[in-house]
Design an enzyme around this catalytic site. Structure first.
Site, PDB file in Angstrom:
ATOM      1  N   ASN A   1     -29.132 -35.319 116.629  1.00 57.96           N
ATOM      2  CA  ASN A   1     -30.423 -35.365 117.321  1.00 57.96           C
ATOM      3  C   ASN A   1     -30.693 -36.716 118.000  1.00 57.96           C
ATOM      4  O   ASN A   1     -31.789 -36.936 118.502  1.00 57.96           O
ATOM      5  CB  ASN A   1     -31.566 -35.000 116.366  1.00 57.96           C
ATOM      6  CG  ASN A   1     -31.748 -35.992 115.246  1.00 57.96           C
ATOM      7  OD1 ASN A   1     -30.831 -36.737 114.921  1.00 57.96           O
ATOM      8  ND2 ASN A   1     -32.901 -35.980 114.625  1.00 57.96           N
ATOM      9  N   CYS A   2     -29.706 -37.582 118.064  1.00 54.17           N
ATOM     10  CA  CYS A   2     -29.851 -38.890 118.718  1.00 54.17           C
ATOM     11  C   CYS A   2     -29.647 -38.723 120.232  1.00 54.17           C
ATOM     12  O   CYS A   2     -28.631 -38.175 120.678  1.00 54.17           O
ATOM     13  CB  CYS A   2     -28.836 -39.869 118.151  1.00 54.17           C
ATOM     14  SG  CYS A   2     -28.747 -41.445 119.020  1.00 54.17           S
ATOM     15  N   ASP A   3     -30.606 -39.194 121.014  1.00 50.72           N
ATOM     16  CA  ASP A   3     -30.517 -39.062 122.477  1.00 50.72           C
ATOM     17  C   ASP A   3     -29.285 -39.765 123.047  1.00 50.72           C
ATOM     18  O   ASP A   3     -28.637 -39.249 123.959  1.00 50.72           O
ATOM     19  CB  ASP A   3     -31.772 -39.627 123.145  1.00 50.72           C
ATOM     20  CG  ASP A   3     -32.984 -38.746 122.935  1.00 50.72           C
ATOM     21  OD1 ASP A   3     -32.815 -37.544 122.645  1.00 50.72           O
ATOM     22  OD2 ASP A   3     -34.111 -39.260 123.053  1.00 50.72           O
TER      23      ASP A   3
ATOM     24  N   ARG B   1     -26.270 -37.702 122.401  1.00 47.30           N
ATOM     25  CA  ARG B   1     -26.268 -36.556 123.325  1.00 47.30           C
ATOM     26  C   ARG B   1     -25.756 -36.961 124.705  1.00 47.30           C
ATOM     27  O   ARG B   1     -24.994 -36.224 125.333  1.00 47.30           O
ATOM     28  CB  ARG B   1     -27.678 -35.980 123.452  1.00 47.30           C
ATOM     29  CG  ARG B   1     -28.119 -35.189 122.264  1.00 47.30           C
ATOM     30  CD  ARG B   1     -29.470 -34.561 122.523  1.00 47.30           C
ATOM     31  NE  ARG B   1     -30.036 -34.075 121.290  1.00 47.30           N
ATOM     32  CZ  ARG B   1     -31.311 -34.110 120.995  1.00 47.30           C
ATOM     33  NH1 ARG B   1     -32.187 -34.588 121.852  1.00 47.30           N
ATOM     34  NH2 ARG B   1     -31.741 -33.651 119.851  1.00 47.30           N
TER      35      ARG B   1
END
Length: 116
Positions: A10-12, A15
């Site tokens: 869930n880390c931008d 991603r």
């Protein structure tokens, strides 16, 4: 051997790195450090390669939630043990490829690393 990306899903920034690799058609392995924490040896290799100041994410929620004794230990003591205890304290993503380590995501650096 496939590149390996270590991070949390869930880390931008993770991603962005994964999207960049996919957009370039580069296959890779993803390791979520929450599900599969890195080994003592691996974290030790990362510290030896890039240094603890690069590897420790002082902007993370984990860092902000640590008490002052743990922060002191991270900065001036046994950083390796703290990172084993709190793998989400590791700056993300960590890319391992061809014996090199990259911490964080920068498209230009990845382009150089993969000759793209």
């Amino acid at each position: 051997m496939l590149p390996i990306i270590y991070g949390i899903s869930n880390c931008d920034t993770v991603r962005k790195a994964r999207k960049w690799l996919a957009d370039q058609g580069i296959e890779y392995q993803f390791v979520d450090v929450r599900d599969t924490p890195p080994t003592r040896e691996r974290i030790g290799d990362w510290i030896a390669s890039v240094g603890k100041d690069v590897l420790v994410n002082k902007r993370s929620t984990t860092w902000k939630n640590m008490d002052s004794a743990e922060r002191e230990e991270t900065e001036n003591g046994d950083t390796l043990s703290i990172l084993l205890t709190y793998p989400t304290l590791i700056k993300r993503p960590v890319l391992e490829y061809n014996g090199a380590i990259d911490v964080g995501f920068n498209a230009d650096n990845y382009g150089t690393r993969f000759n793209v």
